[in-house]
Design a protein around this motif. Sequence first.
Motif, mmCIF file in Angstrom:
data_model
loop_
_atom_site.group_PDB
_atom_site.id
_atom_site.type_symbol
_atom_site.label_atom_id
_atom_site.label_comp_id
_atom_site.label_asym_id
_atom_site.label_seq_id
_atom_site.Cartn_x
_atom_site.Cartn_y
_atom_site.Cartn_z
ATOM 1 N N LYS A 100 -5.464 14.760 -13.338
ATOM 2 C CA LYS A 100 -3.900 14.829 -12.611
ATOM 3 C C LYS A 100 -3.201 15.280 -12.792
ATOM 4 O O LYS A 100 -2.323 15.336 -12.020
ATOM 5 N N GLU B 273 -7.953 13.847 -17.076
ATOM 6 C CA GLU B 273 -5.889 14.530 -17.330
ATOM 7 C C GLU B 273 -6.152 16.189 -16.444
ATOM 8 O O GLU B 273 -4.960 16.067 -16.299
ATOM 9 N N GLU C 15 -5.936 11.088 -8.426
ATOM 10 C CA GLU C 15 -5.719 9.990 -10.133
ATOM 11 C C GLU C 15 -7.180 10.086 -9.840
ATOM 12 O O GLU C 15 -8.278 9.850 -11.098
ATOM 13 N N CYS D 204 -11.758 9.176 -13.847
ATOM 14 C CA CYS D 204 -11.784 10.579 -12.764
ATOM 15 C C CYS D 204 -12.741 9.326 -11.734
ATOM 16 O O CYS D 204 -12.209 9.207 -10.652
#
Length: 333
Positions: free
Chosen positions: A207, A204, A212, A233
């Motif tokens: 991102k 998270e 990404e 990841c």
Amino acid sequence: MKAIIAKTGSKAQDTDAFTLADQPIPEPGAQDLLVKVVAIGMNPVDTKVRERMPADGVLGWDAYGVVEKIGKDVECFKKGDTVYYAGDLTRPGTNSEYHLVDQRIAAIAPEKLSPEDAAAMPLTSITAWEGLFDRLGFTPEADANTGKSILIVGGAGGVGSVATQLAHWAGLKVFATASRTETVEWCKKLGADVTINHRNNLAEELKAAGTETVDAIFCTTQMERHWEAMADCIRPQGRIVLIDDPTQPLDITVFKRKSVSISWEFMYTRSMFKTDDMAEQGKLLSKVAELLDGGTLISTRQETLHGLTPENIQAMHIKQESGTMMGKQVLVL
């Protein structure tokens, strides 16, 4: 000579965890250098070995010192040379006034660094170099990996602090994890392009930073906590290198669908098994010395103690186990 003996299985805070002993100065074997130790470094491995070693012994696996005597087969060094190295896990450590090291895993120390700055570097430099270039397969040349990316978990720790610098030098886009204001700033100083908070979910966080996936992950700490997130990841067919020890079995199949390559990095493998390429450690330390003298790398020393005493060694172990260490601790004899 004076040496600090660690009690096996002891806790760092125990009053008898470390004692001062008088030992004979050892004689060098055929490939050995006898080094008069000037400064030593502290690493997590010291605390781990203290807890697990079969008998009381001398810890310490970072040293800067002067060659006092050489073995009959030594060709690369002479008496009076100033060297630095990380030693061999199967032999007595560097928490002593004199120490033996195989010539193949030592190098001439950086000329422009103080003894304490140089003593901070060997073990973490070897681990970071082998992890990045031997295990993850990146090219060990300036800017040779432009366009590729890496996530370094534990970017402000001993290994992470060197890995961040080397990855930046090699042209990688560096994402480093840090959770405190001072560690975030430290990672940025060392060349991290982006810092993310390892107290949160890494996928998270990545991102949120606009990325990404990354081409590689160098996980220096808390692999269990970040295991599932690392699977998210890493890019398909990416590579991950690990150095810390899990406390329970982990499900490696989470990486299967992406065909991820998982490697271990243990810098003692070459010396422990006397591998054919054992001398590569001496060579890479020579390159690191060149990068340090040229200012491409900086020492990661953060704290310095003076005097080879049980109290100082104990203080270093307690600090190392606190989980708050940034960079490295060094002791000047």
